[in-house]
Design a protein around this motif. Structure first.
Motif, PDB file in Angstrom:
ATOM      1  N   ARG A 149       0.679  -1.217   0.081  1.00  0.00           N
ATOM      2  CA  ARG A 149       0.159  -0.214   0.072  1.00  0.00           C
ATOM      3  C   ARG A 149       0.834   1.208   0.043  1.00  0.00           C
ATOM      4  O   ARG A 149       0.470   2.124  -0.580  1.00  0.00           O
ATOM      5  CB  ARG A 149      -0.775  -0.110   1.131  1.00  0.00           C
ATOM      6  CG  ARG A 149      -2.090  -1.110   1.095  1.00  0.00           C
ATOM      7  CD  ARG A 149      -3.025  -0.757   2.372  1.00  0.00           C
ATOM      8  NE  ARG A 149      -4.281  -1.553   2.211  1.00  0.00           N
ATOM      9  CZ  ARG A 149      -4.898  -2.070   3.067  1.00  0.00           C
ATOM     10  NH1 ARG A 149      -4.675  -1.781   4.504  1.00  0.00           N
ATOM     11  NH2 ARG A 149      -5.950  -3.103   2.859  1.00  0.00           N
ATOM     12  N   GLY A 150       1.983   1.324   0.823  1.00  0.00           N
ATOM     13  CA  GLY A 150       2.960   2.183   0.806  1.00  0.00           C
ATOM     14  C   GLY A 150       3.459   2.651  -0.546  1.00  0.00           C
ATOM     15  O   GLY A 150       3.472   3.837  -0.980  1.00  0.00           O
ATOM     16  N   ARG A 151       3.802   1.549  -1.104  1.00  0.00           N
ATOM     17  CA  ARG A 151       4.468   1.788  -2.462  1.00  0.00           C
ATOM     18  C   ARG A 151       3.530   2.407  -3.762  1.00  0.00           C
ATOM     19  O   ARG A 151       3.679   3.064  -4.407  1.00  0.00           O
ATOM     20  CB  ARG A 151       5.213   0.339  -3.154  1.00  0.00           C
ATOM     21  CG  ARG A 151       6.229  -0.176  -2.558  1.00  0.00           C
ATOM     22  CD  ARG A 151       7.497   1.002  -3.010  1.00  0.00           C
ATOM     23  NE  ARG A 151       8.602   0.784  -1.836  1.00  0.00           N
ATOM     24  CZ  ARG A 151       9.622   0.122  -2.541  1.00  0.00           C
ATOM     25  NH1 ARG A 151       9.787  -0.183  -3.590  1.00  0.00           N
ATOM     26  NH2 ARG A 151      10.798  -0.205  -1.659  1.00  0.00           N
ATOM     27  N   LEU A 152       2.230   1.735  -3.321  1.00  0.00           N
ATOM     28  CA  LEU A 152       1.133   2.416  -4.420  1.00  0.00           C
ATOM     29  C   LEU A 152       0.846   3.798  -4.281  1.00  0.00           C
ATOM     30  O   LEU A 152       0.734   4.496  -5.182  1.00  0.00           O
ATOM     31  CB  LEU A 152      -0.244   1.465  -4.395  1.00  0.00           C
ATOM     32  CG  LEU A 152      -0.001  -0.029  -4.759  1.00  0.00           C
ATOM     33  CD1 LEU A 152      -1.317  -0.940  -4.499  1.00  0.00           C
ATOM     34  CD2 LEU A 152       0.219   0.008  -6.252  1.00  0.00           C
ATOM     35  N   GLN A 167       1.217   6.896  -6.535  1.00  0.00           N
ATOM     36  CA  GLN A 167       0.145   7.824  -7.086  1.00  0.00           C
ATOM     37  C   GLN A 167       0.405   9.350  -6.872  1.00  0.00           C
ATOM     38  O   GLN A 167       0.071  10.073  -7.292  1.00  0.00           O
ATOM     39  CB  GLN A 167      -1.178   7.615  -6.072  1.00  0.00           C
ATOM     40  CG  GLN A 167      -1.924   6.261  -6.604  1.00  0.00           C
ATOM     41  CD  GLN A 167      -3.164   6.079  -5.540  1.00  0.00           C
ATOM     42  OE1 GLN A 167      -3.379   6.604  -4.648  1.00  0.00           O
ATOM     43  NE2 GLN A 167      -4.056   5.482  -6.186  1.00  0.00           N
ATOM     44  N   ASP A 168       1.457   9.266  -5.474  1.00  0.00           N
ATOM     45  CA  ASP A 168       1.723  10.901  -5.283  1.00  0.00           C
ATOM     46  C   ASP A 168       2.475  11.460  -6.580  1.00  0.00           C
ATOM     47  O   ASP A 168       2.576  12.505  -7.064  1.00  0.00           O
ATOM     48  CB  ASP A 168       2.386  10.850  -3.970  1.00  0.00           C
ATOM     49  CG  ASP A 168       1.576  10.706  -2.707  1.00  0.00           C
ATOM     50  OD1 ASP A 168       0.374  10.918  -3.203  1.00  0.00           O
ATOM     51  OD2 ASP A 168       2.013  10.266  -1.891  1.00  0.00           O
ATOM     52  N   GLN A 169       3.404  10.465  -7.023  1.00  0.00           N
ATOM     53  CA  GLN A 169       4.183  10.918  -8.264  1.00  0.00           C
ATOM     54  C   GLN A 169       3.481  11.200  -9.560  1.00  0.00           C
ATOM     55  O   GLN A 169       3.818  12.283 -10.131  1.00  0.00           O
ATOM     56  CB  GLN A 169       5.324   9.882  -8.492  1.00  0.00           C
ATOM     57  CG  GLN A 169       6.106   9.635  -7.567  1.00  0.00           C
ATOM     58  CD  GLN A 169       7.269   8.541  -7.814  1.00  0.00           C
ATOM     59  OE1 GLN A 169       6.831   7.698  -8.786  1.00  0.00           O
ATOM     60  NE2 GLN A 169       8.134   8.238  -6.840  1.00  0.00           N
ATOM     61  N   GLU A 179       0.399  17.567 -13.088  1.00  0.00           N
ATOM     62  CA  GLU A 179       0.102  18.808 -12.454  1.00  0.00           C
ATOM     63  C   GLU A 179      -1.073  18.957 -11.276  1.00  0.00           C
ATOM     64  O   GLU A 179      -1.923  19.750 -11.204  1.00  0.00           O
ATOM     65  CB  GLU A 179      -0.204  19.806 -13.703  1.00  0.00           C
ATOM     66  CG  GLU A 179       0.673  20.112 -14.644  1.00  0.00           C
ATOM     67  CD  GLU A 179       0.293  20.689 -15.771  1.00  0.00           C
ATOM     68  OE1 GLU A 179       1.222  21.263 -16.347  1.00  0.00           O
ATOM     69  OE2 GLU A 179      -0.762  20.900 -15.973  1.00  0.00           O
ATOM     70  N   GLY A 180      -0.830  18.122 -10.481  1.00  0.00           N
ATOM     71  CA  GLY A 180      -1.879  17.976  -9.185  1.00  0.00           C
ATOM     72  C   GLY A 180      -3.247  17.356  -9.310  1.00  0.00           C
ATOM     73  O   GLY A 180      -3.905  17.184  -8.605  1.00  0.00           O
ATOM     74  N   THR A 181      -3.421  16.751 -10.721  1.00  0.00           N
ATOM     75  CA  THR A 181      -4.791  16.150 -10.758  1.00  0.00           C
ATOM     76  C   THR A 181      -4.443  14.585 -11.172  1.00  0.00           C
ATOM     77  O   THR A 181      -3.664  14.402 -12.173  1.00  0.00           O
ATOM     78  CB  THR A 181      -5.414  16.765 -12.221  1.00  0.00           C
ATOM     79  OG1 THR A 181      -5.591  18.194 -11.712  1.00  0.00           O
ATOM     80  CG2 THR A 181      -6.731  16.229 -12.279  1.00  0.00           C
ATOM     81  N   LEU A 182      -4.877  13.846 -10.533  1.00  0.00           N
ATOM     82  CA  LEU A 182      -4.647  12.461 -10.692  1.00  0.00           C
ATOM     83  C   LEU A 182      -5.410  11.885 -11.882  1.00  0.00           C
ATOM     84  O   LEU A 182      -6.753  12.061 -11.979  1.00  0.00           O
ATOM     85  CB  LEU A 182      -5.109  11.591  -9.374  1.00  0.00           C
ATOM     86  CG  LEU A 182      -4.955   9.963  -9.463  1.00  0.00           C
ATOM     87  CD1 LEU A 182      -3.304   9.901  -9.592  1.00  0.00           C
ATOM     88  CD2 LEU A 182      -5.444   9.483  -8.433  1.00  0.00           C
TER      89      LEU A 182
END
Length: 83
Positions: free
Chosen positions: A59-62, A66-68, A74-77
């Protein structure tokens, strides 16, 4: 003569997986052994604890990925699609 004190040696905690894929593979194998019903209770408990640690690692890796992606977009997933 004094009696030797009874000391129990705690096993070293398992090492952190080298990658997400290695953690996922170990977790799948662990689930298979637990589901087989052939493990003694103490090994089943240890397996459950290891599985929880592997799940937390994955979960931490995922979340890190996602943060990257958020930064790269530009801030939108954005949904990931294979092109």
């Amino acid at each position: 003569m004094p009696k030797a004190s009874a000391t129990t040696v705690q096993p070293a905690p398992p090492a952190e997986p080298v990658s997400y894929e290695a953690a996922l593979e170990e977790l799948e194998q662990l689930v298979g052994r637990i589901e087989s019903g052939q493990l003694p209770l103490d090994q089943m408990l240890a397996g459950y604890q290891r599985g929880a640690a592997l799940l937390e690692f994955c979960r931490g890796r995922l979340e890190a990925v996602q943060d990257q992606i958020k930064v790269l977009d530009e801030g939108t997933l954005q949904p990931w699609t294979q092109e």
